[in-house]
Design an enzyme around this catalytic site. Structure first.
Site, PDB file in Angstrom:
ATOM      1  N   GLY A  18      23.882  -8.201  42.641  1.00 15.01           N
ATOM      2  CA  GLY A  18      24.275  -9.398  41.914  1.00 15.01           C
ATOM      3  C   GLY A  18      25.785  -9.459  41.755  1.00 15.01           C
ATOM      4  O   GLY A  18      26.505  -8.507  42.056  1.00 15.01           O
ATOM      5  N   ILE A 100      23.980  -1.861  30.526  1.00 18.06           N
ATOM      6  CA  ILE A 100      25.053  -2.795  30.218  1.00 18.06           C
ATOM      7  C   ILE A 100      24.494  -4.111  29.666  1.00 18.06           C
ATOM      8  O   ILE A 100      25.131  -4.772  28.841  1.00 18.06           O
ATOM      9  CB  ILE A 100      25.892  -3.086  31.473  1.00 18.06           C
ATOM     10  CG1 ILE A 100      26.402  -1.781  32.114  1.00 18.06           C
ATOM     11  CG2 ILE A 100      27.047  -4.018  31.151  1.00 18.06           C
ATOM     12  CD1 ILE A 100      27.285  -0.950  31.208  1.00 18.06           C
ATOM     13  N   THR A 101      23.328  -4.494  30.083  1.00 16.79           N
ATOM     14  CA  THR A 101      22.727  -5.792  29.763  1.00 16.79           C
ATOM     15  C   THR A 101      22.735  -6.096  28.269  1.00 16.79           C
ATOM     16  O   THR A 101      22.368  -5.259  27.451  1.00 16.79           O
ATOM     17  CB  THR A 101      21.271  -5.820  30.260  1.00 16.79           C
ATOM     18  OG1 THR A 101      21.227  -5.409  31.625  1.00 16.79           O
ATOM     19  CG2 THR A 101      20.678  -7.217  30.122  1.00 16.79           C
ATOM     20  N   GLU A 102      23.148  -7.326  27.926  1.00 14.72           N
ATOM     21  CA  GLU A 102      23.045  -7.778  26.551  1.00 14.72           C
ATOM     22  C   GLU A 102      21.901  -8.791  26.428  1.00 14.72           C
ATOM     23  O   GLU A 102      21.414  -9.317  27.426  1.00 14.72           O
ATOM     24  CB  GLU A 102      24.355  -8.401  26.079  1.00 14.72           C
ATOM     25  CG  GLU A 102      24.771  -9.644  26.805  1.00 14.72           C
ATOM     26  CD  GLU A 102      26.067 -10.229  26.244  1.00 14.72           C
ATOM     27  OE1 GLU A 102      26.191 -10.302  25.004  1.00 14.72           O
ATOM     28  OE2 GLU A 102      26.945 -10.598  27.038  1.00 14.72           O
ATOM     29  N   GLU A 211      31.371  -0.611  12.828  1.00 13.47           N
ATOM     30  CA  GLU A 211      31.489  -1.995  12.398  1.00 13.47           C
ATOM     31  C   GLU A 211      30.449  -2.264  11.325  1.00 13.47           C
ATOM     32  O   GLU A 211      29.567  -1.438  11.059  1.00 13.47           O
ATOM     33  CB  GLU A 211      31.309  -2.950  13.576  1.00 13.47           C
ATOM     34  CG  GLU A 211      29.928  -2.899  14.205  1.00 13.47           C
ATOM     35  CD  GLU A 211      29.811  -3.735  15.477  1.00 13.47           C
ATOM     36  OE1 GLU A 211      30.842  -4.157  16.032  1.00 13.47           O
ATOM     37  OE2 GLU A 211      28.671  -3.961  15.912  1.00 13.47           O
ATOM     38  N   HIS A 249      28.034  -8.867  17.562  1.00 14.56           N
ATOM     39  CA  HIS A 249      26.940  -7.996  17.948  1.00 14.56           C
ATOM     40  C   HIS A 249      25.695  -8.300  17.119  1.00 14.56           C
ATOM     41  O   HIS A 249      25.792  -8.665  15.944  1.00 14.56           O
ATOM     42  CB  HIS A 249      27.323  -6.526  17.729  1.00 14.56           C
ATOM     43  CG  HIS A 249      28.312  -6.029  18.727  1.00 14.56           C
ATOM     44  ND1 HIS A 249      29.116  -4.930  18.502  1.00 14.56           N
ATOM     45  CD2 HIS A 249      28.640  -6.456  19.964  1.00 14.56           C
ATOM     46  CE1 HIS A 249      29.877  -4.724  19.547  1.00 14.56           C
ATOM     47  NE2 HIS A 249      29.601  -5.635  20.449  1.00 14.56           N
TER      48      HIS A 249
END
Length: 298
Positions: A18, A100-102, A211, A249
């Site tokens: 991809g 890595i995917t969100e 955070e 996030h």
């Protein structure tokens, strides 16, 4: 030495063909990473062309592992397919999966993290920039040209702040930088990285970036107090975040008095961690601690 990722790591990229997979595979190769294959069932037998390096594409992770001896995978597949991709990697015996995917549903993350743990596969992420051991290997999307090998270990929820601290402290350099991700559930925690850096002889000081939201930093503070003798410097993002609003996030949300930046800062400072008010101040604290040469409890 390094934490989790070394120059000996043999890396696969699930989703290599991809657009994002190709772009970041090229960057990983340029950083010296030994990328030994990609995985795409529809393009098995082809190769990815990266200038002077042609990387074979396999139909399954197991085929790739058997052909190359790969022990790390970087996952760039869409959210709907992430659970299957990680499960496949764990079944193939991959030791480290960098997701890595969100946007992965939390129930999928819970399921694949538990499945991977049962099979001895460590998960970094999801929704993370990955990790880099400067001068050795880079698994993910962290820019490799903003730092050099050095004495600092970095663990961070935030990709952007990872990059900023790496740049601020580029003259000293890092042993390994780990972006653990900012989702409510992640496979590798601050505590996991603190334990690894405590054992790593090449890490002299640890930087912990947290955070708002959840209690991961408070639990990390308790771990530091009990088990970490190396100096730790921290930074907490989100002091000005409005209550009840998710900030960037999925895990960065404050509800009432739970998960506030102030509470995390106080917990870390009570454990002997020096906490900066800004990334730049945090970098100055790191420099001061390294110059003093003191242990955390001194």
């Amino acid at each position: 030495m390094a934490v989790y990722l070394t120059q000996k790591s043999k890396v696969l990229v699930q989703g290599m063909t991809g657009a994002e997979g190709m772009k970041h595979t090229r960057r990983m190769l340029a950083a010296g990473t030994d990328v030994v294959g990609g995985v795409n069932p529809r393009k098995a037998g082809r190769t990815g062309d990266f200038g002077d390096r042609r990387v074979p594409v396999f139909g399954t992770v197991r085929d790739a592992v058997e052909a190359t001896g790969a022990d790390v995978t970087v996952v760039f597949v869409p959210p709907a397919f992430a659970r299957a991709a990680v499960t496949e990697a764990a079944d193939a015996g991959i030791g480290l999966a960098v997701v890595i995917t969100e946007g992965i549903p939390v129930h999928d993350t819970v399921a694949f993290c538990a499945y991977a743990a049962e099979r001895g596969t460590r998960i970094i992420g999801p929704n993370c920039p990955g990790l880099i051991t400067p001068g050795q290997a880079n698994a993910g999307i962290i820019p490799a040209d903003i730092t050099k090998p050095g004495r600092i270990g970095l663990v961070s929820k935030s990709g952007t702040l990872t990059y900023q601290l790496m740049h601020e402290l580029r003259d000293i350099g890092f042993s390994t930088c780990v972006g653990i991700g900012g989702d409510p559930v992640v496979g590798t925690t601050h505590i996991d990285c603190l334990a690894a850096f405590q054992k790593d002889p090449d890490t002299e000081l640890i930087v912990l970036i947290g955070e708002i939201g959840g209690d991961a930093e408070e639990r990390a503070a308790a771990y530091v107090r009990e088990y970490v003798t190396k100096p730790v410097v921290g930074y907490i993002a989100g002091f000005t975040a409005p209550e009840g609003r998710t900030m960037g996030h999925a895990g960065a949300i404050v509800s009432g008095s739970s998960g506030t930046a102030q509470a995390k800062k106080e917990a870390l400072e009570a454990a002997g961690v020096h906490v900066g008010g800004t990334p730049t101040e945090t970098a100055r604290l790191v420099l001061a601690r390294l110059e003093s040469g003191t242990r955390r409890h001194s």
